[in-house]
Motif scaffolding. Structure first.
Motif, PDB file in Angstrom:
ATOM      1  N   THR A 231      -4.137   8.213  -1.741  1.00  0.00           N
ATOM      2  CA  THR A 231      -4.570   7.546  -3.567  1.00  0.00           C
ATOM      3  C   THR A 231      -3.464   6.250  -3.137  1.00  0.00           C
ATOM      4  OG1 THR A 231      -4.120   9.713  -4.020  1.00  0.00           O
ATOM      5  CG2 THR A 231      -4.053   8.061  -5.837  1.00  0.00           C
ATOM      6  N   GLU A 232      -2.523   6.218  -2.720  1.00  0.00           N
ATOM      7  CA  GLU A 232      -1.591   5.187  -2.871  1.00  0.00           C
ATOM      8  C   GLU A 232      -2.080   3.723  -2.766  1.00  0.00           C
ATOM      9  OE1 GLU A 232      -0.652   8.043  -1.476  1.00  0.00           O
ATOM     10  OE2 GLU A 232       0.452   8.745  -3.006  1.00  0.00           O
ATOM     11  N   ILE A 233      -3.036   4.083  -1.405  1.00  0.00           N
ATOM     12  CA  ILE A 233      -4.280   2.586  -0.798  1.00  0.00           C
ATOM     13  C   ILE A 233      -5.110   2.148  -2.187  1.00  0.00           C
ATOM     14  CG2 ILE A 233      -6.003   2.442   0.689  1.00  0.00           C
ATOM     15  CD1 ILE A 233      -5.078   4.470   2.401  1.00  0.00           C
ATOM     16  N   GLY A 234      -5.262   2.872  -3.005  1.00  0.00           N
ATOM     17  CA  GLY A 234      -6.055   1.920  -3.632  1.00  0.00           C
ATOM     18  C   GLY A 234      -5.259   1.097  -5.025  1.00  0.00           C
ATOM     19  N   ARG A 235      -3.446   0.850  -4.701  1.00  0.00           N
ATOM     20  CA  ARG A 235      -2.873  -0.097  -5.299  1.00  0.00           C
ATOM     21  C   ARG A 235      -2.621  -1.392  -4.659  1.00  0.00           C
ATOM     22  NH1 ARG A 235       0.748   5.547  -5.752  1.00  0.00           N
ATOM     23  NH2 ARG A 235       0.289   5.539  -7.567  1.00  0.00           N
ATOM     24  N   LEU A 236      -3.546  -0.969  -2.984  1.00  0.00           N
ATOM     25  CA  LEU A 236      -2.747  -2.695  -2.619  1.00  0.00           C
ATOM     26  C   LEU A 236      -4.262  -3.862  -3.183  1.00  0.00           C
ATOM     27  CD1 LEU A 236      -3.455  -0.723   1.350  1.00  0.00           C
ATOM     28  CD2 LEU A 236      -1.429  -1.775  -0.280  1.00  0.00           C
ATOM     29  N   ASP A 237      -3.847  -4.629  -3.111  1.00  0.00           N
ATOM     30  CA  ASP A 237      -4.122  -5.938  -3.169  1.00  0.00           C
ATOM     31  C   ASP A 237      -5.725  -5.796  -2.902  1.00  0.00           C
ATOM     32  OD1 ASP A 237      -2.242  -6.138  -5.708  1.00  0.00           O
ATOM     33  OD2 ASP A 237      -1.397  -7.008  -4.563  1.00  0.00           O
ATOM     34  N   ASP A 238      -5.750  -5.914  -1.739  1.00  0.00           N
ATOM     35  CA  ASP A 238      -7.310  -5.926  -0.482  1.00  0.00           C
ATOM     36  C   ASP A 238      -8.083  -5.541  -0.373  1.00  0.00           C
ATOM     37  OD1 ASP A 238      -5.814  -9.440  -0.895  1.00  0.00           O
ATOM     38  OD2 ASP A 238      -4.840  -7.915   0.907  1.00  0.00           O
ATOM     39  N   VAL A 239      -7.434  -4.308  -0.851  1.00  0.00           N
ATOM     40  CA  VAL A 239      -8.234  -3.009  -0.853  1.00  0.00           C
ATOM     41  C   VAL A 239      -8.939  -2.108  -2.161  1.00  0.00           C
ATOM     42  CG1 VAL A 239      -8.479  -0.193   0.325  1.00  0.00           C
ATOM     43  CG2 VAL A 239      -6.911  -2.090   1.228  1.00  0.00           C
TER      44      VAL A 239
END
Length: 217
Positions: A85-93
């Motif tokens: 889930t944390e990946i969704g917080r990345l600016d480029d993802v």
């Protein structure tokens, strides 16, 4: 994408991956090789039966850095999730899950329902306008008859006035006679109908005539 330049299938077993990739003119890799190649993919769609995420935050951060922060679109169709889930917080993802897609579908359905309701309201308005037009057209012959009858009355009184003027009658007297003659002719029909009517018919005329002639009663 509708027409991707390349399509890659990642599977735990290369043979099964190749069978699926062949159907779509793509290529296959082992799932174990995904960390090394993730940076080369613009779009990632994941759907496995794994009980734990197979794509972690660190892996994606490394891939984004290798891509020089070129955006990556990711779709997680697995339940439980394949992508942390944390990946969704990345600016480029841009990460979308089954829940996100479900919400989008629900929003689409609500928008369609609203559009249908709006369309129904427009149709109802158009139908009412059309029916009003039809009703109006049905009385056109009656209106034409009224105009013709009134015009005939006017011409009779006008010719009478011209004859009186030709005889040298005073113009005020002629105009008075003209106005009285027109009034008498216009009221003759309604008065005759009211006189001949009885019961409910007379009651309807009594209620209708004030509306037609805009009397105070």
């Amino acid at each position: 994408a509708q027409n991707p330049k390349t399509l890659t299938i990642a599977n735990r077993t290369l043979e099964r991956g190749e069978m699926l990739a062949h159907r779509f003119n793509g290529r296959a890799i082992r799932l174990a090789d995904l960390p090394e190649q993730l940076a080369s993919f613009d779009i990632v769609v994941s759907c496995t039966a794994s009980s734990l995420p197979i794509i972690g935050l660190g892996l994606v951060e490394t891939a984004i850095k290798s891509r020089r922060h070129k955006p990556m679109f990711m779709v997680d169709l697995a339940v439980p999730r394949d992508i942390e889930t944390e990946i969704g917080r990345l600016d480029d993802v841009f990460l979308y899950t089954v829940d996100d897609l479900g919400a989008a579908v629900q929003t689409g359905m609500e928008n369609r329902k609203a559009a249908v309701a709006q369309a129904e309201a427009i149709i109802e308005t158009r139908v009412q306008s059309f029916m009003h037009w039809v009703d109006t057209r049905s009385v056109v012959p009656l209106i034409q008859d009224l105009h013709e009858s009134s015009e005939a009355m006017r011409m009779i009184e006008l010719e009478r006035a011209k004859r009186l003027l030709a005889k040298g009658e005073n113009i005020d007297v002629v105009l008075e006679a003209l106005s009285r003659g027109l009034t008498a002719k216009f009221l003759h029909g309604p008065q005759q109908a009211l006189h001949n009517a009885h019961g409910d018919e007379r009651a309807r005329l009594v209620a209708l005539l004030p509306q037609l002639f805009r009397t105070k009663r």
